[in-house]
Design a protein around this motif. Structure first.
Motif, short mmCIF file in Angstrom:
data_model
loop_
_atom_site.label_atom_id
_atom_site.label_comp_id
_atom_site.label_asym_id
_atom_site.label_seq_id
_atom_site.Cartn_x
_atom_site.Cartn_y
_atom_site.Cartn_z
N THR A 122 0.81 -1.23 0.00
CA THR A 122 0.00 0.00 0.00
C THR A 122 0.83 1.26 0.00
O THR A 122 0.30 2.37 0.13
N ARG A 123 2.14 1.14 -0.18
CA ARG A 123 3.01 2.32 -0.17
C ARG A 123 2.63 3.23 -1.34
O ARG A 123 2.43 2.78 -2.47
N GLY A 124 2.56 4.54 -1.08
CA GLY A 124 2.25 5.50 -2.13
C GLY A 124 1.49 6.70 -1.61
O GLY A 124 0.84 6.64 -0.57
N HIS A 161 -2.09 8.10 -3.90
CA HIS A 161 -2.74 6.82 -4.14
C HIS A 161 -1.72 5.69 -4.02
O HIS A 161 -0.52 5.89 -4.21
N THR A 162 -2.21 4.51 -3.72
CA THR A 162 -1.35 3.34 -3.69
C THR A 162 -0.65 3.19 -5.04
O THR A 162 -1.28 3.25 -6.09
N HIS A 173 9.29 3.56 -4.27
CA HIS A 173 8.93 2.16 -4.50
C HIS A 173 10.14 1.27 -4.82
O HIS A 173 9.97 0.15 -5.30
N ASN A 175 9.69 -1.92 -2.74
CA ASN A 175 8.63 -2.76 -3.30
C ASN A 175 9.10 -3.46 -4.56
O ASN A 175 8.92 -4.67 -4.73
N ASP A 198 -2.32 -6.51 3.47
CA ASP A 198 -1.71 -5.44 2.67
C ASP A 198 -0.28 -5.75 2.25
O ASP A 198 0.37 -4.91 1.62
#
Length: 206
Positions: free
Chosen positions: A126-128, A131-132, A141, A144, A173
């Motif tokens: 859900t990093r962001g 918005h994700t 990211h 990720n 998540d």
């Protein structure tokens, strides 16, 4: 000299020295550069000229490239275990450990990464912001993407459920393919792979 002009002059800016906006209120880059050069004071120009910089042109070698140790490749059945206890983006420990684990994987080691404690934060899909999936800053990211690359190339990733709970993170998540573990699994994971003769790389951030 008018009051406003005198005040501007005292601050090192003369009337009319600002950059004239082009279309849409944007400054022309060439004009901005020339205006900036003209705005240097005598002292600023003198300081810039004292030690010419940058002294080295792009591409100049700063460090040697001799490798001391052989580029070891995995022997049959060898294992590499990386324990990561670093907070995402608050230090380089997590990302560097992931890069090292990926390198070990590509050398042929059966490679396992185990996130625990605050390291569990690294596994969030859900990093962001806002918005994700949106990177609010360059590299948001990186972690990720590296986890996903590692998994896609055959690596195994675990995340401690207690580590998730300590930071209010939801198990549903986590990045696809990351395997949640029981809190007591961490110790037994180390015992398991140590008995297999694994190379154990433990990174810990206080």
């Amino acid at each position: 000299m008018s009051g406003s002009a005198a005040e501007a002059d005292r601050r090192g800016h003369r009337p009319g020295s600002g950059v004239s906006p082009g279309r849409g209120g944007r400054a022309d880059p060439d004009q901005a550069e020339s205006q900036a050069a003209r705005q240097f004071t005598e002292q600023q120009r003198r300081s810039l000229a004292e030690i010419p910089h940058p002294a080295l042109s792009p591409g100049t070698s700063l460090y040697g490239s001799t490798k001391i140790f052989p580029d070891f490749q995995a022997r049959e059945g060898e294992v590499y275990l990386s324990l990561i206890h670093g907070i995402a983006h608050e230090s380089s420990v997590s990302f560097v450990a992931l890069l090292q684990a990926t390198r070990a994987l590509r050398k042929g080691f059966e490679t396992v990464v185990y996130f625990h404690g605050p390291g569990a934060m690294n596994t969030m899909a859900t990093r962001g912001f806002p918005h994700t999936g949106d990177s609010a800053f360059p590299g948001q990211h990186n972690i990720n993407n590296q986890i996903e690359t590692f998994i896609s190339e055959g690596g195994t990733v675990y995340v401690c459920r207690r580590g998730l709970s300590q930071h209010g993170l939801r198990e549903d998540d986590v990045i696809a393919g990351v395997i949640p573990t029981h809190p007591q699994d961490l110790q037994d994971c180390v015992i398991h792979y140590s008995r297999l003769g694994a190379v154990v790389n433990s990174t810990f951030m206080i």
